[in-house]
Design an enzyme around this catalytic site. Sequence first.
Site, PDB file in Angstrom:
ATOM      1  N   LYS A  22       0.841  -1.210   0.000  1.00 39.67           N
ATOM      2  CA  LYS A  22       0.000   0.000   0.000  1.00 39.67           C
ATOM      3  C   LYS A  22       0.873   1.256   0.000  1.00 39.67           C
ATOM      4  CE  LYS A  22      -1.618   1.536   4.122  1.00 39.67           C
ATOM      5  NZ  LYS A  22      -1.312   2.946   4.453  1.00 39.67           N
ATOM      6  N   ASN A  23       1.864   1.282   0.892  1.00 38.84           N
ATOM      7  CA  ASN A  23       2.635   2.515   1.068  1.00 38.84           C
ATOM      8  C   ASN A  23       3.638   2.754  -0.060  1.00 38.84           C
ATOM      9  OD1 ASN A  23       1.132   3.042   3.276  1.00 38.84           O
ATOM     10  ND2 ASN A  23       2.712   2.530   4.791  1.00 38.84           N
ATOM     11  N   CYS A 115      -5.194  13.357  12.739  1.00 39.87           N
ATOM     12  CA  CYS A 115      -5.077  11.925  12.509  1.00 39.87           C
ATOM     13  C   CYS A 115      -5.007  11.251  13.864  1.00 39.87           C
ATOM     14  CB  CYS A 115      -3.813  11.647  11.718  1.00 39.87           C
ATOM     15  SG  CYS A 115      -3.481   9.919  11.510  1.00 39.87           S
ATOM     16  N   ARG A 120       0.351  15.079  12.690  1.00 41.35           N
ATOM     17  CA  ARG A 120       1.058  14.725  11.451  1.00 41.35           C
ATOM     18  C   ARG A 120       1.264  15.972  10.583  1.00 41.35           C
ATOM     19  NH1 ARG A 120      -1.059   9.069   9.195  1.00 41.35           N
ATOM     20  NH2 ARG A 120       0.894   9.163   8.064  1.00 41.35           N
ATOM     21  N   ASP A 306       4.690   0.914  12.163  1.00 42.66           N
ATOM     22  CA  ASP A 306       3.506   0.249  11.597  1.00 42.66           C
ATOM     23  C   ASP A 306       3.344  -1.194  12.094  1.00 42.66           C
ATOM     24  OD1 ASP A 306       2.898   2.540  10.250  1.00 42.66           O
ATOM     25  OD2 ASP A 306       3.680   1.874   8.320  1.00 42.66           O
ATOM     26  N   ARG A 398      -8.658  -0.291   4.867  1.00 39.52           N
ATOM     27  CA  ARG A 398      -7.805   0.731   4.248  1.00 39.52           C
ATOM     28  C   ARG A 398      -6.452   0.155   3.870  1.00 39.52           C
ATOM     29  NH1 ARG A 398      -6.869   5.723   7.692  1.00 39.52           N
ATOM     30  NH2 ARG A 398      -5.548   5.966   5.879  1.00 39.52           N
TER      31      ARG A 398
HETATM   32  N1  EPU Z   1       6.771  14.654  10.635  1.00 42.48           N
HETATM   33  C1  EPU Z   1       7.058  15.970  10.898  1.00 42.48           C
HETATM   34  N2  EPU Z   1       6.987  16.874   9.867  1.00 42.48           N
HETATM   35  C2  EPU Z   1       6.673  16.499   8.592  1.00 42.48           C
HETATM   36  C3  EPU Z   1       6.387  15.145   8.332  1.00 42.48           C
HETATM   37  C4  EPU Z   1       6.445  14.242   9.391  1.00 42.48           C
HETATM   38  O1  EPU Z   1       7.351  16.347  12.030  1.00 42.48           O
HETATM   39  O2  EPU Z   1       6.647  17.358   7.706  1.00 42.48           O
HETATM   40  C5  EPU Z   1       6.841  13.675  11.735  1.00 42.48           C
HETATM   41  C6  EPU Z   1       5.521  12.936  11.953  1.00 42.48           C
HETATM   42  O3  EPU Z   1       4.647  13.673  12.783  1.00 42.48           O
HETATM   43  C7  EPU Z   1       5.997  11.640  12.597  1.00 42.48           C
HETATM   44  C8  EPU Z   1       7.333  11.383  11.885  1.00 42.48           C
HETATM   45  O4  EPU Z   1       7.743  12.650  11.363  1.00 42.48           O
HETATM   46  O5  EPU Z   1       6.222  11.832  13.960  1.00 42.48           O
HETATM   47  C9  EPU Z   1       7.285  10.373  10.778  1.00 42.48           C
HETATM   48  O6  EPU Z   1       6.241  10.660   9.867  1.00 42.48           O
HETATM   49  P1  EPU Z   1       6.323  10.376   8.321  1.00 42.48           P
HETATM   50  O7  EPU Z   1       6.233  11.670   7.584  1.00 42.48           O
HETATM   51  O8  EPU Z   1       7.496   9.508   8.010  1.00 42.48           O
HETATM   52  O9  EPU Z   1       4.979   9.587   8.063  1.00 42.48           O
HETATM   53  P2  EPU Z   1       4.209   9.568   6.690  1.00 42.48           P
HETATM   54  O10 EPU Z   1       5.194   9.661   5.585  1.00 42.48           O
HETATM   55  O11 EPU Z   1       3.095  10.537   6.723  1.00 42.48           O
HETATM   56  C10 EPU Z   1       4.343   7.009   6.235  1.00 42.48           C
HETATM   57  C11 EPU Z   1       3.374   5.863   6.151  1.00 42.48           C
HETATM   58  C12 EPU Z   1       2.840   5.559   7.536  1.00 42.48           C
HETATM   59  C13 EPU Z   1       4.007   5.217   8.452  1.00 42.48           C
HETATM   60  C14 EPU Z   1       5.012   6.381   8.471  1.00 42.48           C
HETATM   61  C15 EPU Z   1       6.263   6.075   9.266  1.00 42.48           C
HETATM   62  C16 EPU Z   1       2.458   6.063   3.934  1.00 42.48           C
HETATM   63  C17 EPU Z   1       1.274   6.326   3.077  1.00 42.48           C
HETATM   64  N3  EPU Z   1       2.294   6.197   5.255  1.00 42.48           N
HETATM   65  O12 EPU Z   1       3.586   8.118   6.708  1.00 42.48           O
HETATM   66  O13 EPU Z   1       2.020   4.411   7.391  1.00 42.48           O
HETATM   67  O14 EPU Z   1       3.548   4.992   9.765  1.00 42.48           O
HETATM   68  O15 EPU Z   1       5.418   6.681   7.113  1.00 42.48           O
HETATM   69  O16 EPU Z   1       6.893   4.953   8.797  1.00 42.48           O
HETATM   70  O17 EPU Z   1       3.502   5.700   3.440  1.00 42.48           O
HETATM   71  C18 EPU Z   1       0.271   2.951   7.930  1.00 42.48           C
HETATM   72  O18 EPU Z   1       0.503   2.343   6.864  1.00 42.48           O
HETATM   73  O19 EPU Z   1      -0.472   2.484   8.826  1.00 42.48           O
HETATM   74  C19 EPU Z   1       0.898   4.244   8.161  1.00 42.48           C
HETATM   75  C20 EPU Z   1       0.438   5.110   9.051  1.00 42.48           C
END
Ligand code: EPU
Length: 419
Positions: A22-23, A115, A120, A306, A398
């Site tokens: 998915k990701n 969220c 996030r 995750d 999802r």
């Molecule tokens: N963060 C910031 N600023 C930003 C972006 C992120 O402070 O601009 C923080 C977030 O609040 C969090 C950390 O950095 O504390 C990591 O967040 P990240 O941005 O890596 O998460 P994401 O890219 O939004 C993806 C996956 C998530 C997974 C996370 C971490 C996808 C679609 N989603 O989210 O997957 O938990 O990376 O590995 O790729 C799931 O599949 O259940 C899921 C939530």
Amino acid sequence: MDKILVHGGRKLRGSIRVSGSKNSALPILAAALLTRDTCVIRGVPDLSDIHYMLTILSHLGCEVERASGVVSIRADKIRTEASYDLVRKMRASVCVLGPLLGREREACVALPGGCVIGDRPIDLHLLGFEALGAAVRVTGGNVKVFATRLRGGSVNMCGTHGTTVLGTDNVMMAAVLAEGVTEIHGAAEEPEVVDLANFLKAMGARIHGAGTSHLMIEGVKELHGADYTVIPDRIEAGTMLVAGAIAGEKLTVRRLRPDHLESVITPLRTAGFQIETETDAVTISPGEKSSPLHLETTPYPGFPTDMQAQMCALLVRTPGESVITDHVFPQRFMHVAELSRMGAQIRLEAPTAFITGNGRLSGAPVMASDLRASAALLLAGLAAEGVTEINRVYHIDRGYERIDEKFNFLGAHIERVKA
Ligand code: EPU
């Protein structure tokens, strides 16, 4: 709303195949916006998050066709705006920002909002766009990014909780069509980021260092279509392995990449399970003893956030004191209260859960709160005495393709009750 009833106590055995990631699929689908040519993406799982992304892409003007795991996208004439109604259902919708900025030099997308797994923000994504010379405005709940010239720059993607996966993806997708060289320091090293980089390379992008914390991207004038297959879903695979640990006699999970799962396999071995790996399969069976664990989530290659909830479901039945700390999403513990309703003994001092394994769980009505929390409840239900009734199962749909059918195939007794 559908419910899932898990009749506990059945043993799982046999083998099962993992779906496409998915990701990986979500940003790869968005990356098809970067070219006017047709892109064919294979191994796309049938999930509601994928459906939301395809709806957004259609709204942006893409011609989208989908048949049994193969999606073809032609983004000939596109719009650059996506409204709140479109994006609010899924955080990953922010990853259309990068490709729209890269191709059209502008994008206006509603901010997806709160969220349940915690705060996030997308500040790091925006910092990256600014490093490429784009201006950023947040007004009326929308984020607008625009640039007359997009040129290579240097950015560090590390924030308080480490690097960002979709932030790295977004900046990489904008940079592939920028003038000159972009350097991303502190880049996410997740296999899904590497998969996106490989797809972009198949489209003609020049990216070096994918899978390390330092990415170098040489911008090109245009990209072309590509035919690409996404990697297997390592989190679905990890969830299946934990199911094997909780309720399995001998369970083989196929069509996976064992190298993507080392941080899950190692603690399962430490906990006492026997694990054999082949090129694209992992078999788990019970060991002679079971030991509690101390785990901390960190970005890849560390133990994944995750998998934190699913591992909690295992450890509540493992005698001894286990400790899990989530550094990536420190508030991601919605499953704790629900597991406690099933008899788990967990003391929560976020970002840490202190678990006293007591070996017994009893079925109860519980509420799914997010994707991985729902998976944890389902896993706990497999081992509980009696029936676990999981409400709000749309969360699980999802991110897990036909999870009830897959577990039933392995010997579980799970019913989906249509409301
Ligand atoms: N963060 C910031 N600023 C930003 C972006 C992120 O402070 O601009 C923080 C977030 O609040 C969090 C950390 O950095 O504390 C990591 O967040 P990240 O941005 O890596 O998460 P994401 O890219 O939004 C993806 C996956 C998530 C997974 C996370 C971490 C996808 C679609 N989603 O989210 O997957 O938990 O990376 O590995 O790729 C799931 O599949 O259940 C899921 C939530």
